[in-house]
Scaffold this active site. Structure first.
Site, PDB file in Angstrom:
ATOM      1  CG  ASP A   1      17.658  18.354 -34.259  1.00 13.60           C
ATOM      2  OD1 ASP A   1      17.880  19.579 -34.143  1.00 13.60           O
ATOM      3  OD2 ASP A   1      17.786  17.737 -35.333  1.00 13.60           O
TER       4      ASP A   1
ATOM      5  CG  ASP B   1      15.832  23.837 -34.146  1.00 13.94           C
ATOM      6  OD1 ASP B   1      16.197  24.968 -34.485  1.00 13.94           O
ATOM      7  OD2 ASP B   1      16.404  22.794 -34.508  1.00 13.94           O
TER       8      ASP B   1
ATOM      9  CB  CYS C   1      -0.958   0.014   1.195  1.00 12.94           C
ATOM     10  SG  CYS C   1      -0.185   0.376   2.767  1.00 12.94           S
TER      11      CYS C   1
ATOM     12  CB  CYS D   1       4.239  -0.198   2.258  1.00 15.20           C
ATOM     13  SG  CYS D   1       3.040  -1.288   3.024  1.00 15.20           S
TER      14      CYS D   1
END
Length: 799
Positions: free
Chosen positions: A692, A505, A98, A101
């Protein structure tokens, strides 16, 4: 590089400098050394004759002694050192079921000196821990995890499935006992309810109660043990979790029913005990399966990897372990095999399946000189290729690492949900106690007041609240990964869903990024080998276009330049045999004291030797097929699209008008692009930057979300937040769709959880819900949230 040596016991190979030397023997850890001496002392050395050249697989419990986590062999295999010098390890935390935890483990680890970061993903129990090894040892980290009731072992895909199977088997056994007992209790309950209306002696009622109690006992203490264990560690660490609610509700009902059975007066509720445990346990198991299904989608890229690869050594084909292959080795790939290293084809040709990386279903034909990408598969290609990266730095390894990191990075909305669930259980216990007091002091019997209070405890569901975000996020990440869209962090799904400005770009983003030479202007004779040597090492699309054009001459050769410098947004500068060589745009030429009145609406590449322009090349880059549709689609959704480019105004204007972009800026340096995005931030814009190249890295880092094409430069990929593996603008649109749909479903999930609790808890407090219905409702609410998250797979296409 250190030589690899096999462990005398397990035969697994490690670097010599991490092995334990014992006489003429070498061991990878103290465990192997101890077992070897034990076998020798008992006269069982023949074990190694039978083992032969095989290796021993490490068992699940190999690291029972936490000091083994500090062994050099363990570090060599599982621990990585990051760029800041901190240690990093991926662990599977056993026993998490859960969100409390997860919260408990993260809090406990963060309290330790030397822990830099500890992030645990609820969906697959995987933890990524970063620590300063000179302050705290890994064994101490493991001891802390064990001290709060959990266990940890190193994440290894090859053994992960066995642990998952073990967990499922445990659930099967516990559910089998619970379902068998519950079915029999229901038959007894039918008799009791019939007797309640038609009359039944107290002796018969007591016998039936004893029979129900006998069946309820193993359900509560065996099938329900996971809830008691979680409740114990919750109390021990002062965290009130869902397990405390279930364990409290079921055990109080059980104790009360035993009391009723002994005094032989009133109604026992053993049937409610079995059904509470059974329904919550079944719901938890289905939840585990749903989470695994979502997580498995992320493993599709790196699953079923072979442990060895064939390479050519001394003119012979030999098998070699993945980590022993180095850059420059010649790798052999046959039909049907998976490509595990990036490289360039030397001999052979054929088609490759790149769908696992790019989502593109069409096979890709490749031949000599083409690059192959790790993670793709040969369909009918038999090739030899030169490895350009080792396995650790391959595209495949990097993508798997990115995915593993992404699923442990929590969005802000998930952090908010987890914060709410921290206090939720405490509030429910308080409301239950208040409900009991109100009912009892308003003149109702202890029995009625008690059962109403139990219903309040059982019906509350903090798990639905905790699951609202991580499952939807995981499904969104897996959906993106299948389509070649990699989000480095789950949090970026949330950020991208809120974006109102897209900055693009031009080269490689709006255009194909492969400019082709359409005209060549030669002003003085020059050595074309020198120009080829200048552009060969550059990843800039224009340089690649020049290189491709020059390679049409089969006699082209490469020189070793004396110096070489790439100048972002300008070009390349180099020297060769005391000659100053320049290649780039007009601004580079002007900055070096040269001039030119050459005009064109194409991309222009100037080449000069010793301050004299000797050639000019005109190149044109084609617009990507769906660029115009993307701009139109995003504009209708309220997202402003802006183009920034280093090209001149003529080229920028032509490209912008072709794709329908109104706002654009030309001749932008990397600093200009970064400053422009900073300006947008000052206007309270949430910005996505797509690029890029090296000249985009400042802008990518400055933006709220940086997106890079998969073919982009390595440094651009490093600083980006999202990677589009197939370089397609349709993938960019998909990324927006997936993020917006995911975020929308997350809000729906939170709404479902909050509405459920706001309706059902008051109903339970007013006595309209019995414990049995409460248990069913609690499980259903969690499954409803998980099921709603799975709708992302189908819904995103419609948005």
């Amino acid at each position: 590089m250190s030589n690899k040596i096999a462990c005398t016991h397990c035969h697994l190979e490690f670097n010599e400098n991490v092995m334990i030397k014992d006489g003429e023997h070498y061991f990878c850890c103290n465990g192997c050394q101890g077992v070897y001496h034990l076998l020798s002392d008992e006269g069982l050395e023949s074990f190694y004759d039978k083992l032969g050249s095989n290796t021993l697989t490490a068992p699940t419990g190999q690291y029972e002694d936490s000091s083994n986590f500090n062994s050099p062999a363990f570090y060599d295999k599982f621990v990585k050192i990051d760029k800041d010098g901190f240690s990093n390890v991926s662990l599977i935390i056993e026993g998490i079921h859960c969100s409390a935890c997860v919260w408990l483990n993260e809090k406990a680890l963060h309290k330790m000196d030397g822990i830099i970061e500890a992030s645990i993903n609820f969906t697959n129990n995987k933890a990524i821990i970063t620590w300063a090894d000179d302050v705290v040892k890994l064994s101490q980290i493991i001891d802390m995890i064990r001290a709060i009731g959990y266990n940890a072992f190193p994440y290894d895909a090859s053994i992960q499935e066995s642990h998952a199977n073990k967990e499922r088997k445990d659930y099967y056994l516990r559910m089998s006992v619970a379902i068998f007992a519950t079915m029999n209790v229901m038959w007894i309950a039918v008799a009791q309810y019939a007797g309640y209306f038609s009359g039944m002696t107290q002796d018969m009622k007591t016998i039936l109660n004893i029979a129900e109690g006998s069946l309820a006992t193993p359900v509560l203490f065996y099938s329900g043990w996971i809830f008691f264990r979680g409740a114990y560690y919750g109390i021990k660490t002062k965290v009130i979790n869902m397990d405390i609610l279930v364990a409290t509700g079921a055990s109080l009902t059980y104790i009360y029913s035993i009391y009723i059975t002994f005094i032989e007066h009133g109604e026992a509720y053993f049937d409610s005990v079995t059904m509470i445990i059974t329904f919550v346990l079944v719901g938890k198991f289905l939840e585990v399966l749903s989470k695994k299904s979502a997580a498995d989608a992320l493993d599709i890229i790196g699953k079923n990897l072979p442990t060895e690869v064939n390479i050519i050594k001394n003119d012979k084909i030999v098998s070699c372990k993945l980590n022993d292959v180095v850059v420059g080795d010649i790798v052999v790939i046959s039909t049907g095999e998976k490509v595990l290293f990036d490289g360039e084809i030397l001999t052979g040709n054929g088609t490759f399946d790149e769908s696992s990386l790019t989502g593109e279903s069409e096979p890709i034909y490749k031949t000599i000189g083409d690059n192959v990408i790790s993670g793709t598969s040969s369909i009918d290609a038999d090739i030899h290729y030169k490895a350009s990266k080792d396995f650790e730095h391959s595209t495949l390894s990097n993508l798997v690492a990115l995915l593993e990191t992404a699923i442990v990075k929590k969005p802000k909305i998930e952090q908010m949900a987890n914060k709410l669930s921290e206090y939720f259980s405490s509030i429910i216990l308080a409301l239950s106690f208040i409900t009991f007091l109100c009912w009892y002091f308003l003149g109702n019997s202890f029995e009625i007041s008690f059962m109403v209070a139990i219903s309040v405890i059982v019906i509350a569901c903090p798990c639905a609240l905790a699951l609202a975000t991580p499952v939807a996020t995981l499904v969104g990440l897996s959906l993106g990964a299948k389509r070649g869209i990699l989000f480095k962090e789950a949090a970026q799904l949330e950020t991208m869903a809120k974006v109102d400005t897209l900055v693009l770009d031009k080269t490689g983003t709006i255009t194909v990024g492969e400019p082709e030479v359409i005209k060549e202007h030669i002003y003085n004779d020059f050595d074309t080998n020198l120009l080829y040597s200048l552009v060969k090492s550059s990843n800039h699309p224009v340089a690649k276009g020049i290189k491709k054009y020059l390679k049409l001459d089969e006699n082209i050769d490469e020189y070793i330049l004396d110096s070489y410098t790439q100048i972002p947004a300008l070009g390349i500068s180099a020297t060769y045999k005391n000659q100053k060589v320049l290649g780039g745009n007009l601004k580079l030429i002007l900055n070096n004291g040269l001039s030119s009145d050459f005009k064109s609406d194409n991309t222009i590449f100037y080449f000069s030797i010793d301050n004299k322009i000797v050639a000019i090349y005109e190149l044109r880059d084609n617009i990507k097929s769906n660029a115009k549709e993307l701009v139109s689609s995003l504009s209708t959704k309220g997202i402003s699209v802006i183009m920034l480019t280093g090209d001149n105004s003529e080229i920028a204007s032509r490209v912008a008008s072709e794709v329908g972009i109104v706002e654009f800026l030309s001749e932008q340096t990397p600093e200009d692009k970064s400053n422009y995005i900073e300006k947008l931030h000052s206007e309270d814009k949430t910005v996505v930057m797509v690029g890029d190249g090296v000249n985009d890295i400042l802008a990518l880092a400055q933006a709220d979300i940086g997106i890079v094409m998969g073919s982009g430069s390595d440094i651009a990929v490093d600083v980006s937040d999202v990677i589009l593996l197939d370089d397609s603008l349709s993938s960019l649109e998909d990324a927006f769709k997936i993020s917006r749909t995911t975020f929308g479903l997350i809000k729906q999930n939170l709404g479902i959880s909050l509405v459920y609790n706001s309706i059902t808890i008051p109903l339970a407090m007013f006595g309209y819900v019995i414990p049995l219905v409460a248990a069913i409702s609690m499980s259903v609410s969690s499954l409803l949230v998980v099921g709603n998250s799975m709708r992302i797979r189908y819904k995103w296409n419609k948005n």
